[in-house]
Write a protein that holds these residues in place. Structure first.
Motif: not given
Length: 280
Positions: A148-151, A171-177, A239-242
């Motif tokens: 998962a980390q590599l993706c 995916w890490y999601n910051t649109t809703s908290a 991948r991680i950067y994107d």
């Protein structure tokens, strides 16, 4: 990965079977929800501690001893070399194996051991190559987290409506908290940071690769045993950067007196004595 499964990793208890009500139970793979009830005056609260899967049971007379695991515990103690031997994980005659095939081998192994109906969904790059790590003593759970980390993804366990576990990559999601409430204590920074770059190193430490503005806040990945090839390292870095470039959050730790319902990968909002709406 320690978040997202049940509150406790395992549960052991004894059932008394004097009336024979448990005579025809199919134990392996059966599930139950563990609920703790508290009473304060006229107020009753029920806290669901999570779904558990029966892994082992022994019967002695009218006593049945049961051992049950949460969904991640099913993959927590088994080293991957058992799956290498039995389920096709990192075959010895192949130089590499795809991420998707590796995850599917683990899913097959877990279902063979516990009959829990584990499935998986959401892996971003199932066709990306992996080279067998030198450490085959890691647990299946550790291998999943490294993939998962590599993706650039997180991975959690969910439970569907029929009680079967689902291994979900997201995916890490910051649109809703998720509103996690007010902190009881914390060591949160006083200002936010924004991810500007990533730096990866091979597991040997002999090579590294950077992307983005590495003078800012950088995500460093230097202990992942799957990073053994320089060319693959550069692809993993992209991948991680994107996935994480531009993410803004408040690093630190916090103790929260409230619901534990948020999970790994959730973007949460907390309040402190001095500040409202802190996001992390």
């Amino acid at each position: 990965l320690s978040v997202g499964a049940a509150v406790m990793g395992s549960v052991r208890f004894t059932l008394i079977n004097r009336d024979g009500k448990f005579n025809n139970v199919t134990w392996k793979g059966s599930t139950f929800d563990f609920v703790i009830t508290t009473e304060n005056g006229n107020i009753t609260n029920n806290f669901n501690m999570g779904t558990y899967y029966i892994a082992n049971h022994t019967e002695t007379g009218d006593r049945i001893q049961v051992e049950a695991y949460d969904a991640f515990k099913l993959m927590d103690e088994t080293p991957i070399y058992e799956d290498i031997q039995n389920y096709g994980l990192f075959p010895p005659n192949q130089a590499a194996q795809s991420m998707g095939d590796a995850i599917n081998c683990i899913v097959t192994a877990v279902n063979a051991r516990y009959n829990v109906g584990l499935t998986t969904t959401g892996l971003a790059t199932p066709n990306t190559a992996l080279i067998k790590p030198s450490n085959d003593q890691m647990s299946e759970r550790q291998l999943i987290s490294y993939i998962a980390q590599l993706c650039g993804q997180y991975v959690i366990i969910r439970v569907n409506s029929n009680g079967s576990p689902i291994l979900k990559f997201g995916w890490y999601n910051t649109t809703s908290a998720f509103d996690a409430g007010t902190t009881f204590s914390h060591t949160l920074r006083t200002n936010d940071i924004t991810v500007t770059g990533v730096k990866l190193s091979t597991y040997s430490g002999n090579n590294s690769y950077e992307l983005g503005n590495t003078n800012g806040s950088v995500i460093v990945v230097d202990t992942n045993p799957l990073i053994t090839d320089v060319a693959l390292m550069q692809m993993y870095a992209r991948r991680i950067y994107d996935a994480v470039n531009g993410l803004t959050f408040r690093p630190g730790t916090a103790t929260i007196r409230g619901t534990p319902a948020f999970e790994a990968g959730d973007y949460i909002k907390v309040s402190t004595l001095n500040e409202d709406n802190v996001y992390t």
